[in-house]
Design a protein around this motif. Structure first.
Motif, PDB file in Angstrom:
ATOM      1  N   GLU A  20       0.843  -1.189   0.000  1.00 35.57           N
ATOM      2  CA  GLU A  20       0.000   0.000   0.000  1.00 35.57           C
ATOM      3  C   GLU A  20       0.879   1.240   0.000  1.00 35.57           C
ATOM      4  OE1 GLU A  20      -3.198  -0.146  -0.259  1.00 35.57           O
ATOM      5  OE2 GLU A  20      -3.448  -2.311   0.050  1.00 35.57           O
ATOM      6  N   PRO A  21       0.385   2.365  -0.545  1.00 37.82           N
ATOM      7  CA  PRO A  21       1.160   3.606  -0.476  1.00 37.82           C
ATOM      8  C   PRO A  21       1.515   3.950   0.966  1.00 37.82           C
ATOM      9  CG  PRO A  21      -0.719   3.869  -1.954  1.00 37.82           C
ATOM     10  CD  PRO A  21      -0.893   2.542  -1.270  1.00 37.82           C
ATOM     11  N   GLY A  22       2.741   4.409   1.166  1.00 35.20           N
ATOM     12  CA  GLY A  22       3.169   4.775   2.509  1.00 35.20           C
ATOM     13  C   GLY A  22       3.644   3.609   3.349  1.00 35.20           C
ATOM     14  N   THR A  23       3.828   2.425   2.720  1.00 33.63           N
ATOM     15  CA  THR A  23       4.324   1.264   3.456  1.00 33.63           C
ATOM     16  C   THR A  23       5.561   0.706   2.781  1.00 33.63           C
ATOM     17  OG1 THR A  23       2.998  -0.388   2.256  1.00 33.63           O
ATOM     18  CG2 THR A  23       1.988   0.654   4.190  1.00 33.63           C
ATOM     19  N   LEU A  24       6.346  -0.018   3.567  1.00 32.70           N
ATOM     20  CA  LEU A  24       7.525  -0.719   3.077  1.00 32.70           C
ATOM     21  C   LEU A  24       7.556  -2.114   3.688  1.00 32.70           C
ATOM     22  CD1 LEU A  24      10.202   2.093   3.595  1.00 32.70           C
ATOM     23  CD2 LEU A  24       9.324   1.324   1.383  1.00 32.70           C
ATOM     24  N   ILE A  25       8.237  -3.028   3.017  1.00 38.59           N
ATOM     25  CA  ILE A  25       8.512  -4.345   3.584  1.00 38.59           C
ATOM     26  C   ILE A  25       9.980  -4.377   3.978  1.00 38.59           C
ATOM     27  CG2 ILE A  25       8.681  -6.814   3.116  1.00 38.59           C
ATOM     28  CD1 ILE A  25       6.262  -6.459   1.228  1.00 38.59           C
ATOM     29  N   GLN A  26      10.221  -4.654   5.235  1.00 43.54           N
ATOM     30  CA  GLN A  26      11.585  -4.696   5.775  1.00 43.54           C
ATOM     31  C   GLN A  26      12.020  -6.153   5.912  1.00 43.54           C
ATOM     32  OE1 GLN A  26      13.505  -1.724   8.714  1.00 43.54           O
ATOM     33  NE2 GLN A  26      12.518  -3.201  10.039  1.00 43.54           N
ATOM     34  N   PHE A  27      13.068  -6.512   5.176  1.00 46.08           N
ATOM     35  CA  PHE A  27      13.581  -7.885   5.142  1.00 46.08           C
ATOM     36  C   PHE A  27      14.877  -7.951   5.944  1.00 46.08           C
ATOM     37  CE2 PHE A  27      16.451 -11.039   3.367  1.00 46.08           C
ATOM     38  CZ  PHE A  27      15.664 -12.172   3.229  1.00 46.08           C
ATOM     39  N   PHE A  28      14.965  -8.907   6.868  1.00 46.76           N
ATOM     40  CA  PHE A  28      16.137  -9.062   7.729  1.00 46.76           C
ATOM     41  C   PHE A  28      17.074 -10.110   7.147  1.00 46.76           C
ATOM     42  CE2 PHE A  28      13.127  -6.981  10.389  1.00 46.76           C
ATOM     43  CZ  PHE A  28      13.833  -6.327  11.389  1.00 46.76           C
ATOM     44  N   ASN A  51      14.240 -10.283  13.315  1.00 46.24           N
ATOM     45  CA  ASN A  51      12.877  -9.931  12.895  1.00 46.24           C
ATOM     46  C   ASN A  51      11.903 -10.142  14.051  1.00 46.24           C
ATOM     47  OD1 ASN A  51      10.590  -9.356  11.289  1.00 46.24           O
ATOM     48  ND2 ASN A  51      10.449 -11.462  10.569  1.00 46.24           N
ATOM     49  N   ARG A  52      12.001 -11.282  14.686  1.00 41.76           N
ATOM     50  CA  ARG A  52      11.065 -11.608  15.766  1.00 41.76           C
ATOM     51  C   ARG A  52      11.314 -10.757  17.010  1.00 41.76           C
ATOM     52  NH1 ARG A  52       7.602 -11.840  18.571  1.00 41.76           N
ATOM     53  NH2 ARG A  52       6.313 -13.576  19.273  1.00 41.76           N
TER      54      ARG A  52
END
Length: 253
Positions: A20-28, A51-52
């Motif tokens: 969605e606009p204004g979101t990011l996915i952060q991958f560890f 991550n946890r």
């Protein structure tokens, strides 16, 4: 499945465009670095643990009213976060003399500080993330005086929360680093805790033995980093205690 667009890659995480606009996915990632990237290894399962653990800390902060960019964990290595405008500073809160403070000021490592001390570092890998004063920050426009006041307040609130949580499981919170971003809601701006909070960004010592349970294990070749992080997660109830078999990190859902 459509290929996601990468927004940014750092030493330990990758940011992808969110759903969605204004979101990011952060991958560890499992990448582990020290000395501004001079020492680098892949440590299996570290990204899963961070991550946890970061989810656990961010949710705890939200529960006491500290705003963060965290929305939810998506899977073992990814979480959904709000896109924020990052302030180019690291906010370091110190409770005990250790690391660079001990070297700079000639303090014995492990000496308690008279009160929590907040330091600011400029996020610039080429310069080695140098320590900067509030005068530098305001003069060069990295943050305003109001931002600084808000960052100090956030840092102290995070410290109170994290210190209590760690003390409850027999761990001393020696120091930690947070990064802070701006969220704009119409004409209103507020600051939120962003990036991550994990043993990568904290110094954690066992209260009884002084055993290090943070990235100093990797920096100083003190043992297995994944084992240290797993111990933190187990004490906090994020992961179950081992039954003696070593089958790698297992998450509690």
């Amino acid at each position: 499945m459509a290929r996601r667009r990468m927004v940014y890659e750092g030493k330990a995480k990758i940011l992808y465009e969110g759903p969605e606009p204004g979101t990011l996915i952060q991958f560890f990632k499992d990448d582990t670095t020290a000395g501004n990237g001079e020492k680098h290894e892949l440590i299996d399962g570290k990204g899963v643990l961070n991550n946890r653990l970061s989810e656990h800390f961010m949710e705890g902060l939200a529960s006491i009213g500290v705003p963060t960019h965290f929305i939810k964990r998506l899977n073992m290595r990814e979480q959904l976060v709000r896109a924020v405008e990052m302030i180019p500073l690291e906010v370091v809160v110190r409770n005990v003399a250790a690391g660079s403070m001990s070297k700079r000021l000639g303090l014995e490592e492990g000496a308690p500080l008279p009160r929590p001390i907040i330091e600011f570092y400029l996020k610039n890998d080429d310069l080695g993330d140098p320590i900067v004063s509030e005068e530098h920050i305001i003069a060069f426009g990295w943050a305003s005086q109001q931002d600084l006041d808000d960052m100090v307040s956030l840092g102290l609130r995070v410290n109170d929360f994290m210190s209590g949580m760690m003390r409850g499981v027999g761990i001393r919170l020696v120091d930690f680093k947070i990064e802070i971003g701006r969220v704009f809601e119409g004409d209103f701006q507020r600051l939120v805790v962003a990036d991550e909070i994990s043993p990568d960004s904290c110094r954690l010592w066992d209260i009884e033995t002084g055993q290090k349970l943070d990235k100093d294990v990797f920096r100083r070749d003190l043992g297995n980093l994944a084992d240290a992080y797993t111990e933190v997660a187990r004490r906090l109830g994020v992961m179950p205690r081992s039954n003696g078999s070593n089958t790698g990190p297992k998450l509690v859902h």
